[in-house]
Design a protein around this motif. Structure first.
Motif: not given
Length: 270
Positions: A1-2, A32-36, A265-266
């Motif tokens: 995911m971008p 979400a932050t850790e996922a970039g 969603y993420l």
């Protein structure tokens, strides 16, 4: 995911009706932050009553205050920081005419400054409940142009005061209405809105518009939700906001609506 830029309103969105963040929301935003992804608070609140929330979420991203008049990264110097101010002459003019306009309170705020001519009514809990001598609004204390001016007015005077400000200063400022039980007007630099701040942050981090996900619930979120590639209204949002949004959360702000939506969603669920 971008990489996504996730812009979150506070009141009625990230915060529950007790003005608190749930542990679930903190957990999901950190994932979400850790996922970039970049999570940015975009709020009408001044910095003084959003800094603690920023810290609780352990963010290091830009934060937007005063509905877009201030964009900065707390606790550090950021070259991209910007603010839009209003002329202090407007504040002093209101101060001079406060009795004629039946203004109950005038406050002028900046990133680190708060000046007021009066303590707020006890039910206006967005304001300091004590005023030190150096916080008393006057020609002497108002050294710099403020980012925002708040006018607490008598209910029957709301439209009159709004029209007066726009008549004299409409080319320089916009006047917003807080809504709710009290008659509170907020005066900011002309053209200020959350969407412009979101576009600015996206540009700084080279994130395309279609990769912006915005969450909100109230009228001051309208342009932001409309601008974002994916505008998400809270279940508790106003009908207008829901009509603008691409999607609506299944749950409201008292039942982790934002967190549960983001988790799905993420694809953040364990």
């Amino acid at each position: 995911m971008p990489q996504k830029l996730i812009t979150i309103d506070l009141d009625g969105t990230t915060l529950n009706s007790q003005n608190q963040i749930s542990s679930k929301t903190i957990e999901v935003i950190q994932k979400a932050t850790e996922a970039g992804h970049l999570v940015s608070i975009v709020t009408g609140r001044p910095y003084r009553i959003s800094e603690a929330i920023y810290d609780q979420l352990q963010l290091k991203t830009p934060m937007v205050n005063f509905n877009g008049a201030l964009t900065h990264i707390p606790h550090q110097h950021w070259q991209g920081e910007y603010k839009r101010t209003i002329s202090k002459a407007i504040v002093l003019d209101m101060l001079e005419n406060r009795q004629k306009l039946q203004l109950k309170m005038i406050a002028a705020e900046g990133k680190h400054t708060y000046l007021a001519n009066h303590l707020p009514p006890s039910d206006l809990n967005f304001f300091p409940t004590t005023l030190s001598d150096d916080q008393l609004l006057s020609k002497t204390s108002l050294v710099h142009n403020p980012t925002s001016m708040i006018l607490f007015v008598a209910p029957h005077q709301e439209q009159i005061v709004r029209n007066t400000v726009l008549h004299h200063y409409g080319q320089q400022v916009d006047v917003g209405v807080w809504g709710g039980p009290n008659s509170v007007l907020e005066v900011v630099s002309k053209g200020i809105q959350k969407a412009k701040a979101v576009a600015y942050i996206a540009k700084q981090y080279h994130i395309d518009r279609q990769n912006i996900v915005a969450f909100g619930d109230e009228h001051n979120d309208a342009e932001m939700l409309d601008y974002a590639g994916r505008g998400v209204a809270m279940q508790n949002a106003t009908p207008i906001i829901k009509s603008i949004a691409n999607d609506v959360t299944e749950f409201d702000n008292d039942h982790d609506g934002l967190a549960k939506y983001l988790e799905t969603y993420l694809k953040l669920a364990n």
